[in-house]
Design an enzyme around this catalytic site. Structure first.
Site, short mmCIF file in Angstrom:
data_model
loop_
_atom_site.label_atom_id
_atom_site.label_comp_id
_atom_site.label_asym_id
_atom_site.label_seq_id
_atom_site.Cartn_x
_atom_site.Cartn_y
_atom_site.Cartn_z
N SER A 131 -17.27 51.49 -59.37
CA SER A 131 -17.11 52.58 -58.17
C SER A 131 -18.26 52.42 -57.19
O SER A 131 -19.38 51.85 -57.47
CB SER A 131 -17.43 53.84 -58.95
OG SER A 131 -17.31 54.97 -58.24
N TYR A 165 -14.64 52.93 -51.09
CA TYR A 165 -14.59 53.86 -50.14
C TYR A 165 -14.85 53.42 -48.58
O TYR A 165 -15.95 52.84 -48.58
CB TYR A 165 -15.36 55.22 -50.21
CG TYR A 165 -14.96 56.02 -51.39
CD1 TYR A 165 -13.82 56.72 -51.60
CD2 TYR A 165 -15.97 56.09 -52.70
CE1 TYR A 165 -13.49 57.49 -52.67
CE2 TYR A 165 -15.56 56.86 -53.68
CZ TYR A 165 -14.23 57.43 -53.81
OH TYR A 165 -14.10 58.27 -55.01
N THR A 191 -9.68 52.81 -52.15
CA THR A 191 -9.20 54.32 -52.29
C THR A 191 -8.79 54.98 -51.19
O THR A 191 -9.73 55.03 -50.19
CB THR A 191 -10.71 55.24 -52.96
OG1 THR A 191 -10.61 54.98 -54.21
CG2 THR A 191 -9.84 56.72 -53.36
N LYS A 259 -5.38 52.28 -53.97
CA LYS A 259 -5.53 53.46 -55.11
C LYS A 259 -5.54 54.81 -54.48
O LYS A 259 -6.20 55.22 -53.83
CB LYS A 259 -6.82 53.27 -55.82
CG LYS A 259 -6.89 54.29 -56.99
CD LYS A 259 -8.39 54.08 -57.90
CE LYS A 259 -8.55 55.35 -58.79
NZ LYS A 259 -8.68 56.54 -58.40
N HIS A 283 -5.96 61.00 -58.00
CA HIS A 283 -7.38 60.80 -58.21
C HIS A 283 -7.82 61.73 -59.37
O HIS A 283 -8.90 62.64 -59.47
CB HIS A 283 -8.02 61.43 -56.92
CG HIS A 283 -9.39 60.92 -56.61
ND1 HIS A 283 -9.56 59.79 -55.88
CD2 HIS A 283 -10.74 61.24 -57.09
CE1 HIS A 283 -10.84 59.45 -55.62
NE2 HIS A 283 -11.45 60.59 -56.40
#
Length: 399
Positions: A131, A165, A191, A259, A283
Site C-alpha cells: 500500500s 493513490y 486505486t 483497482k 474497497h
C-alpha cells in the site's frame, strides 16, 4: 539485513485453542487489538451494508460438484495443480490468492508490520501488493523480499506489486511510481475509487489517530509536504480521469492494474485504454455503502469484456473468507482473489506465522474444494459448470 522475528507472546505462554479457519483468526485478533485499531481494520462506511453483503453474496452462490473424476494429482507433495499464471503468464503464484494492499500494518503488529507480511508472501509463493499507506517504506519491504528469497526460499515465485493513490501533486505521485519501479516492484495497482474518503463513522467516533512511531512511511518526502501522520488529509486527486492513464503510462513500463471497478462500462473502458488488469472492488465496503457486492458484480463485468480484442486479467476482492469463495470467483472468470482483512487478523495474532497460516488455510480449503468439485486443474473450474446462482441476488439496473 534480514529481519529475525521474535517468538510471539502467545507462543511463550500456554498454547491457544486451534485456529482452524479465517474466522478463528478474526476472533483471536479482535481480542488482541485495541477497539480503535480493530474498528479501523474491520468496519466500513455508513451502515456497512456493502461490507456485510460482500461476504453474504458468496454464500448465496451454491456449488454443484462433479464426481468420479481422478483428482489424485492434488495429493502429491509437489503438486502444481493450484498454481496460477498471471499477467500474460509472466508471473506464477502457488494458488490464486494475492495479498491485497492494506495500509498501516504496524497497527496490527507494531514491531514488524509489513515486513512480517512480506516474509509470509515469500514463504507461500504469492504476491504482496504494498500500500501507498504502508507503515514500512517500500524500499525496505523490497529489500526484505529479496533477502528472504535469497536466504530462505530460493524456489519462491513471490513478487511485489505497488498500490498507488494519485495525489494532486503529480510530481510527488510520479516520484512514488518511479521509486517503486527502481525498487523492483512488478506491477502498478492504481486505486480508482477514492476521489474522496468514504464516511467511516467508527473512525470518527473512536477517534482514530496513529500511535507514536507509526506513520505512512511512503508519504515522507523532503521535496513535498509530509502527510505521514495525517494521511487521511493527504490530497488524493479528485480530478483523476481516464485521460490520466496516458500520463501514468508515459512514466512507467510496469503493467497497470486498475483497482476499484464495479460497473461493466468501466471494465470496457479499461480494456480500451490497454491496461493489463482490473480489480473488481468496492474497497472492502469502506467507500460507497449500498454498493453492489463484488462477486455479484463479477458476471456482468466478465460479459462486458468477453468480446473485446485486448484481454486483461480480472481480479476480485471483498468478502473472501473460505477456499470455496476463491473457487466461486474463479468459476465466474476471475484470475485470482485479493485478501486484506484475513491477512490483518493473521498478522495481529502471530505476525509472519499468523499470515502464513491464514494463507495455508485458504490454500488447503481451495485444494479440497477443487478435488470435491472434480477439478483436476485451474482451467477445469471454469469448464465444469459448477455454480448455481441465486436469481434473486442480482437486481440489475438499467442505468
Amino acid at each position: 539485513m534480514q529481519v529475525v522475528e521474535k517468538k510471539s507472546e502467545m507462543s511463550l505462554t500456554q498454547p491457544i485453542r486451534a485456529l482452524l479457519n479465517v474466522e478463528d483468526y478474526h476472533q483471536q485478533a479482535k481480542g488482541k487489538l485495541s477497539q480503535m485499531t480493530y474498528d479501523f481494520y474491520s468496519t466500513g462506511s455508513d451502515d456497512q451494508l456493502t461490507l456485510i453483503d460482500n461476504q453474504l453474496a458468496f454464500r448465496r452462490i451454491k456449488l454443484r460438484p462433479k464426481i468420479l473424476i481422478d483428482v489424485s494429482s492434488h495429493s502429491a507433495i509437489n503438486s502444481i495443480s493450484c498454481q496460477t499464471q498471471l499477467l500474460n503468464s509472466t508471473m506464477t503464484i502457488s494458488f490464486p490468492c494475492i495479498i491485497a494492499p492494506t495500509g498501516l500494518q504496524r497497527l496490527a503488529n507494531s514491531e514488524y508490520g509489513e515486513l512480517a507480511t512480506v516474509r509470509a508472501a515469500v514463504a507461500c509463493s504469492t504476491i504482496m501488493c504494498v500500500s501507498t499507506m504502508a507503515s514500512i517504506g517500500m524500499e525496505r519491504i523490497a529489500e526484505e523480499h529479496r533477502e528472504q528469497i535469497k536466504t530462505n526460499y530460493p524456489q519462491s515465485t513471490s513478487q511485489l506489486w505497488y498500490q498507488l493513490y494519485v495525489f494532486t501533486n503529480r510530481q510527488y505521485t510520479q516520484r512514488l511510481i518511479e521509486h517503486a519501479e527502481r525498487c523492483g516492484y512488478k506491477a502498478l495497482v492504481v486505486t480508482v475509487d477514492v476521489c474522496v474518503i468514504g464516511n467511516r463513522e467508527c473512525d470518527i467516533r473512536n477517534p482514530f489517530s496513529l500511535p507514536e512511531g507509526i506513520q505512512a512511511e511512503n508519504l515522507i518526502d523532503d521535496k513535498s509536504s509530509d502527510f505521514a501522520k495525517t494521511y487521511r488529509q493527504a490530497p488524493i486527486d479528485a480530478s483523476l480521469s481516464w485521460k490520466d492513464l496516458k500520463w501514468i503510462r508515459s512514466i512507467t513500463s510496469l503493467p497497470i492494474i486498475l483497482k476499484g471497478i464495479i460497473h461493466p462500462d468501466d471494465a470496457r473502458e479499461a480494456v480500451k485504454h490497454g491496461v493489463q488488469g482490473i480489480v473488481v472492488s468496492n474497497h472492502g465496503g469502506r467507500q460507497l455503502d449500498t454498493c453492489q457486492s463484488t462477486i455479484d458484480a463479477l458476471p456482468d463485468i466478465m460479459d462486458a469484456i468477453s468480446g473485446e480484442h485486448h484481454q486483461i486479467d480480472v481480479y476480485i476482492d471483498g468478502g473472501v473468507r473460505r477456499g470455496t469463495d476463491i473457487l466461486k470467483a474463479m468459476a465466474l472468470g476471475a484470475k485470482a482473489v485479493l485478501i486484506g482483512r484475513p491477512v490483518s487478523w493473521g498478522l495481529a495474532v502471530d505476525g509472519m506465522q499468523g499470515v502464513r497460516n491464514v494463507l495455508d488455510i485458504l490454500k488447503k480449503e481451495f485444494r479440497v474444494a477443487m478435488m470435491l468439485c472434480g477439478c483436476q486443474t485451474i482451467d477445469d473450474i471454469r469448464k465444469n459448470n459448477l455454480l448455481v446462482m441465486n436469481n434473486n441476488s442480482n437486481i440489475r439496473s438499467k442505468l
